[in-house]
Design a protein around this motif. Structure first.
Motif, PDB file in Angstrom:
ATOM      1  N   ASP A 143     -17.902 -57.992   5.123  1.00 34.12           N
ATOM      2  CA  ASP A 143     -18.012 -56.836   4.240  1.00 34.12           C
ATOM      3  C   ASP A 143     -17.456 -55.628   4.980  1.00 34.12           C
ATOM      4  N   ALA A 144     -16.189 -55.339   4.724  1.00 37.52           N
ATOM      5  CA  ALA A 144     -15.526 -54.225   5.406  1.00 37.52           C
ATOM      6  C   ALA A 144     -15.270 -53.055   4.477  1.00 37.52           C
ATOM      7  N   ASP A 145     -16.006 -52.993   3.362  1.00 41.35           N
ATOM      8  CA  ASP A 145     -15.832 -51.882   2.430  1.00 41.35           C
ATOM      9  C   ASP A 145     -16.119 -50.545   3.123  1.00 41.35           C
ATOM     10  N   GLY A 146     -15.333 -49.553   2.803  1.00 42.82           N
ATOM     11  CA  GLY A 146     -15.532 -48.229   3.386  1.00 42.82           C
ATOM     12  C   GLY A 146     -14.917 -48.061   4.759  1.00 42.82           C
ATOM     13  N   ARG A 149     -10.036 -46.620   7.053  1.00 48.41           N
ATOM     14  CA  ARG A 149      -9.389 -45.908   8.163  1.00 48.41           C
ATOM     15  C   ARG A 149      -9.124 -46.845   9.339  1.00 48.41           C
ATOM     16  N   PHE A 150     -10.021 -47.801   9.565  1.00 44.24           N
ATOM     17  CA  PHE A 150      -9.802 -48.764  10.642  1.00 44.24           C
ATOM     18  C   PHE A 150      -8.705 -49.762  10.268  1.00 44.24           C
ATOM     19  N   THR A 151      -8.706 -50.179   9.009  1.00 42.49           N
ATOM     20  CA  THR A 151      -7.660 -51.089   8.533  1.00 42.49           C
ATOM     21  C   THR A 151      -6.289 -50.439   8.648  1.00 42.49           C
ATOM     22  N   LYS A 152      -6.234 -49.138   8.359  1.00 44.47           N
ATOM     23  CA  LYS A 152      -4.954 -48.422   8.474  1.00 44.47           C
ATOM     24  C   LYS A 152      -4.483 -48.387   9.919  1.00 44.47           C
ATOM     25  N   LEU A 153      -5.394 -48.156  10.828  1.00 42.85           N
ATOM     26  CA  LEU A 153      -5.015 -48.108  12.246  1.00 42.85           C
ATOM     27  C   LEU A 153      -4.429 -49.426  12.724  1.00 42.85           C
ATOM     28  N   ALA A 177     -12.819 -54.417  10.583  1.00 39.76           N
ATOM     29  CA  ALA A 177     -11.413 -54.435  10.184  1.00 39.76           C
ATOM     30  C   ALA A 177     -10.759 -55.695  10.736  1.00 39.76           C
ATOM     31  N   GLU A 178      -9.817 -56.222   9.985  1.00 33.60           N
ATOM     32  CA  GLU A 178      -8.999 -57.337  10.461  1.00 33.60           C
ATOM     33  C   GLU A 178      -7.681 -57.319   9.721  1.00 33.60           C
ATOM     34  N   THR A 179      -6.649 -57.829  10.368  1.00 29.77           N
ATOM     35  CA  THR A 179      -5.329 -57.912   9.755  1.00 29.77           C
ATOM     36  C   THR A 179      -4.598 -59.115  10.322  1.00 29.77           C
ATOM     37  N   ALA A 457     -17.216 -41.506  13.294  1.00 28.30           N
ATOM     38  CA  ALA A 457     -17.986 -42.007  12.149  1.00 28.30           C
ATOM     39  C   ALA A 457     -18.707 -43.270  12.569  1.00 28.30           C
ATOM     40  N   PRO A 458     -19.867 -43.148  13.242  1.00 29.37           N
ATOM     41  CA  PRO A 458     -20.583 -44.326  13.725  1.00 29.37           C
ATOM     42  C   PRO A 458     -20.908 -45.287  12.612  1.00 29.37           C
ATOM     43  N   GLN A 459     -20.924 -46.594  12.967  1.00 27.09           N
ATOM     44  CA  GLN A 459     -21.216 -47.646  12.003  1.00 27.09           C
ATOM     45  C   GLN A 459     -22.710 -47.858  11.896  1.00 27.09           C
ATOM     46  N   SER A 460     -23.074 -48.745  10.958  1.00 23.57           N
ATOM     47  CA  SER A 460     -24.481 -49.065  10.752  1.00 23.57           C
ATOM     48  C   SER A 460     -25.045 -49.844  11.918  1.00 23.57           C
ATOM     49  N   ALA A 461     -26.359 -49.999  11.963  1.00 29.57           N
ATOM     50  CA  ALA A 461     -27.015 -50.687  13.072  1.00 29.57           C
ATOM     51  C   ALA A 461     -26.531 -52.117  13.181  1.00 29.57           C
ATOM     52  N   SER A 462     -26.644 -52.660  14.369  1.00 27.04           N
ATOM     53  CA  SER A 462     -26.118 -54.000  14.649  1.00 27.04           C
ATOM     54  C   SER A 462     -26.762 -55.061  13.777  1.00 27.04           C
ATOM     55  N   ALA A 463     -25.871 -55.956  13.277  1.00 22.74           N
ATOM     56  CA  ALA A 463     -26.363 -57.117  12.529  1.00 22.74           C
ATOM     57  C   ALA A 463     -26.116 -58.403  13.299  1.00 22.74           C
ATOM     58  N   ALA A 464     -25.703 -58.272  14.573  1.00 23.83           N
ATOM     59  CA  ALA A 464     -25.360 -59.445  15.360  1.00 23.83           C
ATOM     60  C   ALA A 464     -26.597 -60.220  15.752  1.00 23.83           C
ATOM     61  N   PRO A 465     -26.455 -61.551  15.930  1.00 23.70           N
ATOM     62  CA  PRO A 465     -27.605 -62.393  16.290  1.00 23.70           C
ATOM     63  C   PRO A 465     -27.895 -62.321  17.778  1.00 23.70           C
ATOM     64  N   ASN A 466     -28.392 -61.166  18.246  1.00 24.20           N
ATOM     65  CA  ASN A 466     -28.621 -61.041  19.672  1.00 24.20           C
ATOM     66  C   ASN A 466     -30.071 -61.219  20.045  1.00 24.20           C
TER      67      ASN A 466
END
Length: 466
Positions: A143-146, A149-153, A177-179, A457-466
């Motif tokens: 889910d990379a909505d919003g 700016r990262f996709t453009k970079l 972001a991924e390309t 523009a900081p991202q949301s809190a980590s969702a990683a399985p740590n």
């Protein structure tokens, strides 16, 4: 006039004899350099055809022939899909070399041509790893909505660089972001080349976590008993400080090219290498060392099948790296310095695993301090290489001069593959491609831009399985 005709016929006969003799020579005793070229072509075409699903002729022209040596343009290759066999020959005639595909093991170079024995070898069962619809990294949903700016970079060719094939950016445990280049996609496994060394080291770390290996282990091989090589510790090998001789030049027939494309038993060459420096006193980057490390950890298992299954059972499975294929040589030794294929998202999973200090889903898979040792300079590398098969600076320069966080460390492959792990920024950056170092591309510029955006523009809190 008759004399000129006679001389012309004599000259033609001499040229024909030279050409005929040359053809016989090439057919019976081809130079090793030609066999190396054909071995390289066969292996690259095989893996990209059977693992990545690419067109073999496109691989020949784009991956083998385009990047450099003009002699490689003389290579012709054939693919037998039913047998999983790729054969490459100079001019389609000389110096044949082979690679064979086997499900679960990928492609194996077969320089001695002993295809029947390899095809008859019993293979362990390979249990696929399921992804599912869960949010990455637990599943394959992103889910990379919003994050336009990262996709453009990462879509800016001046920043992504020539030959880019995949970029994935992970922030706070989520892909933001991924390309992918034309012809490549999220489901296509791509080679990591020497990034494989860091994964191979993590497999060793799993065995350390189980108490089966230690940095201080010595007297590592039977052929080293009783000589100075018995003093080489596992930690010396991991830090590329063993003192063993090994020529890592790829420009001709050297130790590394002979090992990869002319040796059925790749570990034999570095295992028989003389010691030219005391352990821990000289840094010498060596793919032979990584293959030797594979052989050493595999020796800890009672059967080859157990060893073959271990990377998937102990590392790829727990991390959900369902695409990962670590390939072997003819003797069944993992080519732990070069031949891991995985999707960009699975490479990102491994980078996130290191960022989380070897913890996944709340379970510690690597010993405490193991990832820290990756980020700690080896004694003799002048600050460039860590104690456990990782780089402390990215391609072309040191971290400090480029303004990246001081805790940044890297995995690198020789054709422009790189993963940057930035613990303090909670960011992982994966860039895969075919970008020879002569092009001078440095991914740090793009990474700096991404850092600026994530700081703004900081991202949301980590969702990683740590």
């Amino acid at each position: 006039m008759r004399l000129w005709k006679k001389l012309a016929w004599t000259g033609a006969a001499l040229v024909a004899a030279i050409l005929g003799g040359g053809a016989v020579w090439l057919a019976t005793t081809p130079p090793d350099l030609l066999r190396v070229g054909d071995g390289y072509a066969a292996k690259i075409i095989c893996s990209n055809t059977f693992l990545a699903g690419r067109d073999p002729q496109a691989v020949l022209s784009e991956d083998v022939q385009a990047p450099g040596n003009p002699a490689l343009t003389l290579i012709r290759a054939s693919v037998d899909r039913e047998r999983g066999l790729v054969t490459a020959r100079i001019l389609g005639l000389f110096a044949p070399n082979y690679a064979l595909y086997r499900p679960g093991l990928g492609c194996t170079s077969v320089p001695d041509g002993n295809l029947e024995a390899l095809q008859a070898a019993a293979l362990p069962a390979v249990h696929p790893v399921s992804g599912g619809d869960a949010l990455w990294p637990a599943g394959d949903r992103v889910d990379a909505d919003g994050n336009a700016r990262f996709t453009k970079l990462i879509g800016d060719p001046d920043l992504s660089g020539p030959g880019m094939r995949a970029i994935v950016v992970v922030k706070n445990g989520q892909i933001i972001a991924e390309t992918y280049a034309d012809g490549f996609n999220k489901d296509m496994p791509l080679i990591g080349w020497s990034m494989t060394k860091t994964v191979n080291a993590a497999i060793i770390g799993r065995l350390m976590q189980d108490g089966r290996l230690s940095f201080d282990d010595s007297d590592l091989l039977p052929q080293w008993h009783g000589d100075e090589r018995a003093h080489i510790r596992l930690g010396d090998l991991l830090g590329m400080e063993s003192g063993l001789a090994f020529n890592e030049s790829y420009g001709a027939v050297s130790d590394v090219t002979r090992m990869l494309y002319l040796s059925p038993d790749m570990a034999a060459l570095p295992a028989s290498a003389p010691q030219i420096a005391a352990p821990g006193t000289r840094f010498s980057y060596s793919t032979g060392t990584a293959v030797l490390l594979s052989r050493l950890w595999m020796n800890k298992f009672s059967t080859p099948g157990e060893a073959i299954a271990y990377p998937r059972n102990a590392l790829f499975g727990p991390l959900g790296m369902s695409s990962a294929t670590l390939e072997v040589d003819e003797h069944g030794t993992f080519v732990g310095g070069s031949y891991l294929y995985a999707t960009a998202r699975d490479w990102a999973r491994f980078g996130q695993f290191l960022l989380q200090d070897g913890v996944w889903n709340g379970q510690r898979l690597l010993p405490e301090g193991f990832v820290g040792a990756m980020r700690t300079p080896s004694k003799s590398s002048n600050g460039s290489y860590g104690r456990v098969q990782a780089w402390l600076h990215g391609p072309g320069g040191a971290v400090g001069e480029l303004g990246l966080p001081v805790d940044t460390f890297w995995m690198q492959g020789h054709d422009g593959q790189s993963i940057a792990i930035l613990p303090s920024a909670d960011l992982v950056f994966v860039r895969l491609g075919l970008t020879p170092s002569a092009l001078g591309y440095r991914p740090q510029r793009l990474l700096q831009k991404l850092l600026e955006e994530t700081t703004a523009a900081p991202q949301s809190a980590s969702a990683a399985p740590n």
